[in-house]
Enzyme design. Structure first.
Site, mmCIF file in Angstrom:
data_model
loop_
_atom_site.group_PDB
_atom_site.id
_atom_site.type_symbol
_atom_site.label_atom_id
_atom_site.label_comp_id
_atom_site.label_asym_id
_atom_site.label_seq_id
_atom_site.Cartn_x
_atom_site.Cartn_y
_atom_site.Cartn_z
ATOM 1 N N ASP A 32 10.379 16.077 -11.049
ATOM 2 C CA ASP A 32 8.998 16.264 -10.600
ATOM 3 C C ASP A 32 8.475 17.583 -11.157
ATOM 4 O O ASP A 32 9.253 18.532 -11.345
ATOM 5 C CB ASP A 32 8.896 16.263 -9.072
ATOM 6 C CG ASP A 32 7.518 15.874 -8.583
ATOM 7 O OD1 ASP A 32 7.328 14.699 -8.200
ATOM 8 O OD2 ASP A 32 6.613 16.735 -8.597
ATOM 9 N N LYS A 204 0.795 -7.488 -9.342
ATOM 10 C CA LYS A 204 0.674 -6.376 -8.395
ATOM 11 C C LYS A 204 -0.788 -6.011 -8.162
ATOM 12 O O LYS A 204 -1.211 -5.764 -7.027
ATOM 13 C CB LYS A 204 1.448 -5.157 -8.895
ATOM 14 C CG LYS A 204 1.307 -3.931 -7.994
ATOM 15 C CD LYS A 204 1.757 -4.214 -6.560
ATOM 16 C CE LYS A 204 1.343 -3.115 -5.592
ATOM 17 N NZ LYS A 204 2.055 -1.865 -5.784
ATOM 18 N N ARG A 244 -5.704 -21.712 9.152
ATOM 19 C CA ARG A 244 -5.903 -21.395 7.736
ATOM 20 C C ARG A 244 -6.850 -20.219 7.523
ATOM 21 O O ARG A 244 -7.420 -20.050 6.445
ATOM 22 C CB ARG A 244 -6.420 -22.647 7.000
ATOM 23 C CG ARG A 244 -5.375 -23.739 6.877
ATOM 24 C CD ARG A 244 -5.889 -25.001 6.232
ATOM 25 N NE ARG A 244 -6.908 -25.668 7.036
ATOM 26 C CZ ARG A 244 -6.652 -26.442 8.092
ATOM 27 N NH1 ARG A 244 -5.391 -26.625 8.477
ATOM 28 N NH2 ARG A 244 -7.618 -27.015 8.762
ATOM 29 N N CYS A 258 -3.271 2.483 -3.592
ATOM 30 C CA CYS A 258 -3.289 1.144 -4.199
ATOM 31 C C CYS A 258 -4.599 0.407 -3.971
ATOM 32 O O CYS A 258 -5.339 0.129 -4.913
ATOM 33 C CB CYS A 258 -2.123 0.308 -3.650
ATOM 34 S SG CYS A 258 -0.524 0.741 -4.343
ATOM 35 N N LYS A 317 -3.958 5.818 6.778
ATOM 36 C CA LYS A 317 -3.502 4.790 7.703
ATOM 37 C C LYS A 317 -2.671 5.440 8.793
ATOM 38 O O LYS A 317 -2.348 6.621 8.732
ATOM 39 C CB LYS A 317 -2.705 3.700 6.988
ATOM 40 C CG LYS A 317 -1.348 4.120 6.486
ATOM 41 C CD LYS A 317 -0.637 2.973 5.770
ATOM 42 C CE LYS A 317 -0.284 1.822 6.678
ATOM 43 N NZ LYS A 317 0.773 2.139 7.653
#
Length: 425
Positions: A32, A204, A244, A258, A317
């Site tokens: 790193d 992805k 559904r 992401c 989150k």
């Protein structure tokens, strides 16, 4: 067969991945550019928060299977797990991937495997990594093997999902895929699906774009519900009883490395064919603006001039310290533009990194007119309104994450509102 690995990037994905390989017997050297992070890791200290990481890091270091450094070393396998953010113009910034690939070139030898874990636009392996790795002079696909195996984990449950989730492996050829599959089988219990590199990259990005579009739909339902006097949270819950239907939940925006980023990869590649994707991104990007407008509206309805706001939650989150692309930070920017004073608090972020942040909940609440929940941490769900009301100047609550029982807060004398729920406003 145990391998030597060099993992480039020791962040929220690279460090847990390194530790997981190390505790399963592989010899891992982590790399790193952050001097402090490298020093902390070698001292068995964490620079990020993740459940179960501390004990696994200690196990890996104590066993002599893991150490960190600032430069790559020779290894059997090179894993690249660096950021792949977007620029201000929403185009992909692949500088980290390119520089990480360039950094390993002097150390790569015949028979090595290079794996990209970073989430990237389709064709990054073929168009960015392969040309750089040709500088090794090795025959790509015969002497040097390359694949993409994107991470598929959620912060807070990384180690559980590293083991149990299915994994996608896309090699530049069959040998590359097979070598990668055999490596991950040392700890992955889920199925490992083989494909080509570009399809793996696409898969992805599709996964995260699907979630972004679904959240945008939920946020549109919340906006409509606020207009017509409906509790969108209740309506979505009832709709999801259909076998559904699986609608996600609304909120003050979408964050993380992401979901808030990857859809733009597809929009950049084919702008004319990605209208739904772009609309969803713009919808979710607008939600922090809407949340700030609602805060201002609540104050105005109660005839509060120059309101003071306590903002609870800075991470993107619940129950983690990750602030990447957090909508909370965008709400803060909007409040600054509106000239609304505030203090921020997040029990998971131990250093003051955001505007007007405090490490004291009581300090954030002192003389506040409005308490705003921006992240649904467990600590906030357990707040006792009886203990809060004496600390605030006015008793107003705006819950953007459905973390609180509004009835409980109303019974304690608060005026409580939930984003997407004007029925209970």
């Amino acid at each position: 067969m145990k391998k030597s690995l060099c993992v480039v990037g020791l962040g929220y994905i690279g460090l847990p991945t390194s530790v997981m390989f190390a505790i399963h017997g592989h010899q891992v050297h982590g790399v790193d550019v952050n001097h402090k992070a490298v020093e902390m890791i070698n001292n068995k200290q964490l620079h990020i928060e993740e459940n179960g990481l501390q004990e696994r890091l200690e196990e890996a270091v104590d066993a002599g299977n893991f150490k960190a450094g600032l430069e790559p070393v020779e290894a059997d396998v090179f894993v690249i797990a660096v950021p792949s953010p977007i620029r201000e113009d929403k185009t992909a910034n692949l500088d980290y991937v390119r520089k990480a690939t360039e950094a390993i070139v002097p150390f790569v030898k015949e028979g090595n495997l290079v794996i990209l874990e970073s989430t990237v636009p389709p064709r990054t392996v073929e168009d960015v990594m392969v040309p750089v790795l040709k500088e090794t002079g090795l025959d790509i696909g015969k002497e040097l093997f390359i694949s993409h195996s994107p991470e598929r984990v959620i912060p807070g449950k990384v180690f559980q999902e590293l083991v149990d989730n299915d994994r996608i492996v896309g090699g530049i050829n069959e040998t590359s895929s097979t070598m990668t599959k055999e490596l991950y089988e040392s700890f992955v219990k889920g199925n490992i699906h083989l494909t080509d590199a570009t399809t793996a990259e696409m898969a992805k990005v599709i996964e995260n774009t699907y979630r972004d579009v679904n959240i945008a739909f939920a946020n549109e339902l919340a906006l409509i519900s606020d207009k017509i006097g409906v509790n969108s949270w209740e309506a979505i819950k009832l709709a999801n009883y259909h076998p559904r239907v699986n609608i996600h939940t609304p909120g003050p925006g979408v964050g993380g490395h992401c979901i808030a980023v990857d859809p733009w990869f597809l929009a950049e590649i084919e702008p004319d064919l990605s209208k739904i994707i772009q609309l969803s991104r713009n919808t979710n990007d607008h939600m922090p603006v809407y949340a700030a407008e609602q805060i201002q509206k609540i104050a105005k309805e109660q005839f509060i001039h120059d309101p003071k706001v306590a903002l609870f939650g800075l991470s993107f989150k619940a129950n983690i310290d990750d602030q990447r692309e957090s909508p909370s930070l965008k709400v803060i920017m909007e409040l600054v533009e509106k000239g609304i004073s505030f203090k921020t608090f997040d029990p998971h972020i131990k250093e003051n990194v955001a505007s007007n942040q405090t490490q004291s909940m009581d300090e954030a609440l002192e003389d506040a007119d409005i308490l705003v929940i921006l992240t649904d941490h467990d600590e906030f769900k357990q707040l006792d309104p009886a203990n809060i009301k004496g600390k605030m100047k006015n008793r107003l609550v705006f819950d953007t994450k459905n973390a609180l029982s509004l009835d409980e807060w109303k019974n304690a004398g608060f005026i409580a509102k939930r984003l997407g729920d004007s029925k209970n406003g």
